[in-house]
Design a protein around this motif. Sequence first.
Motif, PDB file in Angstrom:
ATOM      1  N   SER A  82      41.924  26.651  45.533  1.00  0.00           N
ATOM      2  CA  SER A  82      41.593  26.758  46.954  1.00  0.00           C
ATOM      3  C   SER A  82      40.236  27.428  47.112  1.00  0.00           C
ATOM      4  O   SER A  82      39.921  28.355  46.358  1.00  0.00           O
ATOM      5  CB  SER A  82      42.672  27.574  47.685  1.00  0.00           C
ATOM      6  N   GLY A  83      39.452  26.957  48.064  1.00  0.00           N
ATOM      7  CA  GLY A  83      38.175  27.589  48.366  1.00  0.00           C
ATOM      8  C   GLY A  83      37.228  27.614  47.178  1.00  0.00           C
ATOM      9  O   GLY A  83      36.387  28.511  47.072  1.00  0.00           O
ATOM     10  N   GLY A  84      37.362  26.669  46.277  1.00  0.00           N
ATOM     11  CA  GLY A  84      36.469  26.630  45.117  1.00  0.00           C
ATOM     12  C   GLY A  84      36.866  27.602  44.027  1.00  0.00           C
ATOM     13  O   GLY A  84      36.092  27.842  43.109  1.00  0.00           O
ATOM     14  N   LYS A  85      38.092  28.132  44.144  1.00  0.00           N
ATOM     15  CA  LYS A  85      38.558  29.084  43.126  1.00  0.00           C
ATOM     16  C   LYS A  85      39.919  28.648  42.606  1.00  0.00           C
ATOM     17  O   LYS A  85      40.668  27.951  43.292  1.00  0.00           O
ATOM     18  CB  LYS A  85      38.703  30.485  43.737  1.00  0.00           C
ATOM     19  N   VAL A  86      40.200  29.096  41.383  1.00  0.00           N
ATOM     20  CA  VAL A  86      41.541  28.893  40.845  1.00  0.00           C
ATOM     21  C   VAL A  86      42.119  30.287  40.670  1.00  0.00           C
ATOM     22  O   VAL A  86      41.506  31.122  40.020  1.00  0.00           O
ATOM     23  CB  VAL A  86      41.500  28.206  39.460  1.00  0.00           C
ATOM     24  N   PHE A  87      43.280  30.532  41.285  1.00  0.00           N
ATOM     25  CA  PHE A  87      43.804  31.892  41.155  1.00  0.00           C
ATOM     26  C   PHE A  87      45.305  31.883  40.909  1.00  0.00           C
ATOM     27  O   PHE A  87      46.002  30.896  41.145  1.00  0.00           O
ATOM     28  CB  PHE A  87      43.444  32.735  42.378  1.00  0.00           C
ATOM     29  N   LEU A  88      45.756  32.976  40.427  1.00  0.00           N
ATOM     30  CA  LEU A  88      47.181  33.150  40.172  1.00  0.00           C
ATOM     31  C   LEU A  88      47.891  33.332  41.507  1.00  0.00           C
ATOM     32  O   LEU A  88      47.494  34.171  42.327  1.00  0.00           O
ATOM     33  CB  LEU A  88      47.422  34.391  39.305  1.00  0.00           C
ATOM     34  N   ILE A  89      48.925  32.535  41.689  1.00  0.00           N
ATOM     35  CA  ILE A  89      49.599  32.575  42.989  1.00  0.00           C
ATOM     36  C   ILE A  89      50.156  33.967  43.268  1.00  0.00           C
ATOM     37  O   ILE A  89      50.025  34.490  44.371  1.00  0.00           O
ATOM     38  CB  ILE A  89      50.723  31.509  43.032  1.00  0.00           C
ATOM     39  N   ASP A  90      50.727  34.611  42.249  1.00  0.00           N
ATOM     40  CA  ASP A  90      51.334  35.918  42.521  1.00  0.00           C
ATOM     41  C   ASP A  90      50.354  37.075  42.339  1.00  0.00           C
ATOM     42  O   ASP A  90      50.709  38.219  42.538  1.00  0.00           O
ATOM     43  CB  ASP A  90      52.599  36.115  41.646  1.00  0.00           C
ATOM     44  N   ASN A  91      49.128  36.753  41.957  1.00  0.00           N
ATOM     45  CA  ASN A  91      48.130  37.818  41.829  1.00  0.00           C
ATOM     46  C   ASN A  91      46.741  37.254  42.129  1.00  0.00           C
ATOM     47  O   ASN A  91      45.928  37.018  41.233  1.00  0.00           O
ATOM     48  CB  ASN A  91      48.171  38.421  40.414  1.00  0.00           C
ATOM     49  N   PRO A  92      46.462  37.005  43.414  1.00  0.00           N
ATOM     50  CA  PRO A  92      45.203  36.334  43.788  1.00  0.00           C
ATOM     51  C   PRO A  92      43.965  37.100  43.354  1.00  0.00           C
ATOM     52  O   PRO A  92      42.865  36.555  43.383  1.00  0.00           O
ATOM     53  CB  PRO A  92      45.288  36.239  45.315  1.00  0.00           C
ATOM     54  N   GLU A  93      44.106  38.327  42.930  1.00  0.00           N
ATOM     55  CA  GLU A  93      42.959  39.086  42.434  1.00  0.00           C
ATOM     56  C   GLU A  93      42.422  38.489  41.136  1.00  0.00           C
ATOM     57  O   GLU A  93      41.277  38.685  40.771  1.00  0.00           O
ATOM     58  CB  GLU A  93      43.373  40.545  42.144  1.00  0.00           C
ATOM     59  N   LYS A  94      43.302  37.773  40.471  1.00  0.00           N
ATOM     60  CA  LYS A  94      42.918  37.203  39.188  1.00  0.00           C
ATOM     61  C   LYS A  94      42.561  35.732  39.384  1.00  0.00           C
ATOM     62  O   LYS A  94      43.414  34.921  39.722  1.00  0.00           O
ATOM     63  CB  LYS A  94      44.072  37.350  38.186  1.00  0.00           C
ATOM     64  N   TRP A  95      41.276  35.428  39.221  1.00  0.00           N
ATOM     65  CA  TRP A  95      40.828  34.047  39.503  1.00  0.00           C
ATOM     66  C   TRP A  95      39.572  33.716  38.719  1.00  0.00           C
ATOM     67  O   TRP A  95      38.898  34.608  38.205  1.00  0.00           O
ATOM     68  CB  TRP A  95      40.560  33.855  41.004  1.00  0.00           C
ATOM     69  N   ILE A  96      39.287  32.437  38.621  1.00  0.00           N
ATOM     70  CA  ILE A  96      37.955  32.021  38.169  1.00  0.00           C
ATOM     71  C   ILE A  96      37.420  30.971  39.141  1.00  0.00           C
ATOM     72  O   ILE A  96      38.185  30.302  39.835  1.00  0.00           O
ATOM     73  CB  ILE A  96      37.945  31.440  36.727  1.00  0.00           C
ATOM     74  N   ASP A  97      36.093  30.877  39.157  1.00  0.00           N
ATOM     75  CA  ASP A  97      35.456  29.898  40.030  1.00  0.00           C
ATOM     76  C   ASP A  97      35.589  28.511  39.397  1.00  0.00           C
ATOM     77  O   ASP A  97      35.481  28.383  38.180  1.00  0.00           O
ATOM     78  CB  ASP A  97      33.978  30.266  40.194  1.00  0.00           C
ATOM     79  N   ILE A  98      35.794  27.506  40.246  1.00  0.00           N
ATOM     80  CA  ILE A  98      35.960  26.174  39.635  1.00  0.00           C
ATOM     81  C   ILE A  98      34.687  25.703  38.924  1.00  0.00           C
ATOM     82  O   ILE A  98      34.743  24.861  38.048  1.00  0.00           O
ATOM     83  CB  ILE A  98      36.423  25.088  40.644  1.00  0.00           C
ATOM     84  N   THR A  99      33.542  26.267  39.317  1.00  0.00           N
ATOM     85  CA  THR A  99      32.307  25.854  38.617  1.00  0.00           C
ATOM     86  C   THR A  99      32.392  26.197  37.124  1.00  0.00           C
ATOM     87  O   THR A  99      31.713  25.587  36.305  1.00  0.00           O
ATOM     88  CB  THR A  99      31.061  26.545  39.208  1.00  0.00           C
ATOM     89  N   GLU A 100      33.254  27.160  36.795  1.00  0.00           N
ATOM     90  CA  GLU A 100      33.377  27.526  35.375  1.00  0.00           C
ATOM     91  C   GLU A 100      34.213  26.523  34.594  1.00  0.00           C
ATOM     92  O   GLU A 100      34.182  26.517  33.358  1.00  0.00           O
ATOM     93  CB  GLU A 100      34.007  28.920  35.250  1.00  0.00           C
ATOM     94  N   VAL A 101      34.956  25.675  35.317  1.00  0.00           N
ATOM     95  CA  VAL A 101      35.817  24.742  34.577  1.00  0.00           C
ATOM     96  C   VAL A 101      35.497  23.267  34.792  1.00  0.00           C
ATOM     97  O   VAL A 101      35.828  22.436  33.950  1.00  0.00           O
ATOM     98  CB  VAL A 101      37.326  24.972  34.875  1.00  0.00           C
TER      99      VAL A 101
END
Lengths: 154, 276, 773
Positions: free
Chosen positions: C569-588
């Motif tokens: 979502s919003g150009g990021k991939v994040f853990l559903i139960d811990n949205p603090e942990k994410w990477i930007d989709i540009t990295e993948v």
Amino acid sequence: MIEFHDKSIIELYVNGDLKTVAARPADTLLFILRESLGLTGTKNSCGNGDCNSCTVLLDGWPVKSCLMLAVEAVGHEITTIEGLQDVPMQKAFVEKSAIQCGYCTPGMIINSHALTTIYPDASDEIIEEWLESNICRCTGYKEICEAVKSVINM
Amino acid sequence: MITFDFDYYRPDTIEEAINVYKKITGQEKKAIYYAGGTEIVSMSRVNQLSFDSVIDIKAIPECNVIETKDDKLIIGSAVCLTRICDFGGYPLLGAVCRRIAEHTARDMITLGGNILGKIQYKEAILPLLLTDSKVTVAGTAGKSEKPIDRIFNEKPLLNAGELLVNIIIDKKYINNPYSHSKKTKQEKIDYPLVTIASVKNDDEIRIGFSGLCVYPFRLDIIFGNIDNTNPESEINNILNRVPAPIVNDILGSAEYREFVTRNLLIDLFNYYGGMN
Amino acid sequence: MESRLAIGKNVIRVDAHDKAAGRTKYNSDVTDPSLLHCKMIVSQYAHANIKSIDTSEAMTAPGVQRVITGEIAQGILTGTFVEDRPPLAIGKVRYHGEPIAVVIANTELEAKRGAELVKIEYEPLPVLNSPSDSMKPNAFLVHENLANYRKMKECTPQPGTNIANNVRIRKGDMIKGWEESEVIVEEYLYLPQADHIALETRSVKAEIKPDGNIIIHSSTQGPYIIRKKLSRHFNIDTGKITVHTPMVGGAFGGKAAVQLEMIAYLASKAVGGREVILINTREEDMISSPCRIGLEASVKLGATKDGKIKAAQITYLVDCGAYSDMGAVMTKSIASDCTGPYNIENVYCDSLCVYTNHPYVTSFRGFGHSEYTAAIERTIDKLAKALNMDKIQLRLKNIAIPGDTTPTCSTLTKSNIGDLKKCLETLKVKLKWEEGEKVDINKDTVKCKGISCFWKTSSTPPNAASGAIITFSPDGFAHLSIGAVELGQGTKTAMAQILAERLKVDIKRVKVSMEINTSDNPEHWKTVASSTTYMVGNAVIEAADDVICQIKDISAIVLRCSPKDLEVSGGKVFLIDNPEKWIDITEVVHGYKYPNGNSIGGQIIGRGSFIMKHLSGMDENTGRGNPGPLWTVGAQGVEVLFNKKEYSYKIINAVSVIDAGTIINPIVASGVTMGGMSMGLSLASREAFIYDNNGIILNPNLRSYKPIRVDEEPEYIIEFIETPEVDGPFGARGLGEHGLVGMPAALINCLSTAAEKDLNRFPLTPELIWKTK
């Protein structure tokens, strides 16, 4: 007396630039703008003066470039859609969703731009009188009228 | 695209225009005077016209004036209809012109072109016919003033090489009561089925018709002859005086044109009748 | 409903800025001096033998490279259901404007001058000037060889007649239907041919490369169909043909036809494969290229006294002109929906595609529906009058609802048909029906209302398909490649919205391919039938889901979790139960690189495809079959001030209430619907080809054929009912043509009431109303 015989070099003042092109006296302004100057924003649709897709400004007044000879425009200032750089009318057409296929758009914007320049306080009657020159086959003209009115009310 | 070639001249004076015309025709070539160009270009592209030279009269100052001078209104032949509408010096002429073609076309169509072109409607001539307007015509022998019906009566009557310079309208008619009505097949922007323009002058109503026949014409009636309770007889009289067959074409049948004309004449009678 | 990012929003069209600046390039916006120019010579007669064509003078004219005539494609006949049309006439012309020869020259001027030198000697033949004339037993045959033409199996031409296709609907028991009918009304309606008048005329460039590859640039709705047709008729591998289509300046169905492409291909072939350009003049675009059908309809309806329609017997004679092409297909489409959106148990319909000496036809916005709807709705109004029943009430009593069947016996469900009852009830309010149908305004003027209902399904081939591919720029912009053409309907914007919604990104980070290249963009059947949002939209969703899945797979490795733990979502991939942990989709999206340089993943490329399901052809004898996946329904009305003295009128209000499912972009949807309504009113009130007795078209230009202008426009009121279509992208149905469909019917009903006459012809000019007894 200005005269042109056969195909000759003419000077046209287009969008602020003096352009030199070869034209037959029988060539329409529309043809020269599109084919010789690459100003394809001006559209050919009916070729007969009926639809206003080819409208350009001659000394600030809208004219049908398909019914005007290029040599007639010598000594006058021509403005095509490419000569309008982000004028309020262009923004209004975008914002009011007054564009669908876009083919009537240059002629419509050129005419509307001239209208609001000449009559900054144009009444609804004057707007209608000017816009009834242009055929749009996609819209019901409503958004186009809204765009023009939004510029007048600015 | 026009496939045939021609030469283009844009004279600055009447004399230059007349002389270049003479020079071209002296070489056994065909020249035409050119003003708005709308008709010439659209007919040329389908080869319905041919010529060797156009003489563009738009740079000739006399052909471009629109002014009131003493008791006259003078309009150059190359003045476009938009300017006539905006000038407002002759309300009936403005009203008629405002219903010819559409706005952008009116930026190009000129008064001279409308009344001397191939177009059969020539609506702009109606107010001129009704006011016994005069015209200035230039030729090799110089300029002369003529009544309008000497340059148009059923068809254009100018001699070869003669140039229509301007139209002179006597201001005494300009404030007379007038009416104008245009009926089309369906559109506002179209040629007329019938256009009627009229001017009341004392006990006379002068009525100009366009579209009813293949050329515009004027008929005068005596105001006192109108019986508003029974307009039919006077309408029949008028229709009997129509000088040519009623047009029957894709815009409308002759029967329908007659129906439309009758309605327009009733409106006209009511309009002037209401003034009493 | 969940809150949405892009769907249902008034997103500014993705093509608007370039169009406003005059910078959009349409197909003929080229100034390449190496191009050769084509000029057609077209028939001056509606029906004539070609005795001779003398090209000798043209051939030697300056700049002329070649002059081609029909002989160049001897034996090649083209068409859709029946292959009856040579690319250039051979031996005979069958309509005014039919292309006969082409001059190919160095410049446009030289081509036109050359064309003026081609001399054709004709032997005029009698003409068939209406379908009913063509149906007369002694009528001559427009096509003597009908029996020998190649045809598709779903088409039933009748050799020895002028019938190119004969589609039958036989539903229920007519004897029972008439027995149960207490009131019977009949109507005949005539609707002339008209034209699309897209402001951009059709144009084509064609080139045959030295390696045999064929490059076509066309202003078309069907780039992929062009590829197929060229392959079929000229025996070229589709893989060698590439069709390019830029922005198209209006189409309305008219650019779904394949005509100029074949002529331009032949022209290029004649000059050694050099690139040629062929641009229709307005006149050619109107009469040489295909137009809108004409229709003669006879409708007989039977109903009980309380207004339940029990039987419908219908004959539709489609004026397809001189060649059947899409006319034969529309004949079928008309049959499949022949009753309009009413549940009628007993239906007998013959829908016939009839040859005349008129220009041939192709699809037109509504695909035959606006034409037959006028006949049905006129008859319904007549029935209401005969029953002395309110016109809305009568319609409400008979409208098709889930559980009913269509004329082809397709079963309607809650999902596949919209809510027409709600449409009609809304129309009643918006049109202020309670004010009264007819109100006197003054001595000469009455205010009148008229209504119509409609339905329309897509009539697509059962295997119509679409695709979508998504790639990413390094900074994470999603690039969507599709095969749908932008005609002005806003399809590129709608697809961008669907993708943005699915990827949950800002629409500014979505780029849609604007031009089509059939070799690079995944195929979309044709951009027609208001089915693009449905078909391509579904492909886009599938491609987006594919992308999301791939992003999650790579990200799961990086984030050391299971893909199902992640959300994009919003150009990021994040853990559903811990949205603090994410990477930007540009990295993948272009492969993930570990700090030490090791990389995994690679480019993410999403693919999606869609194919129609459960559609079938129609049975030859009964019409049974399933012609489309869904029906868009609507109710429309007009309000008119009618002058009883002059028989003139002013349309003051026009209302549409349409159930188009979820609306993707309200401002565009309403603009396109309004445009359709405007076109429908224009057709109904003023547009028609006018023929003389010899079949010559007397108004082949915009001086005499007059589309509506701004001053004649009414106020438009548009309401959408949004019954979601389960299979549609985010619940969307088709929308695009529908604004048009019921408008002619509403206007003819309205004016019939106003003038107290039984009007049964178009266009509804004051003279026609005056003349009608």
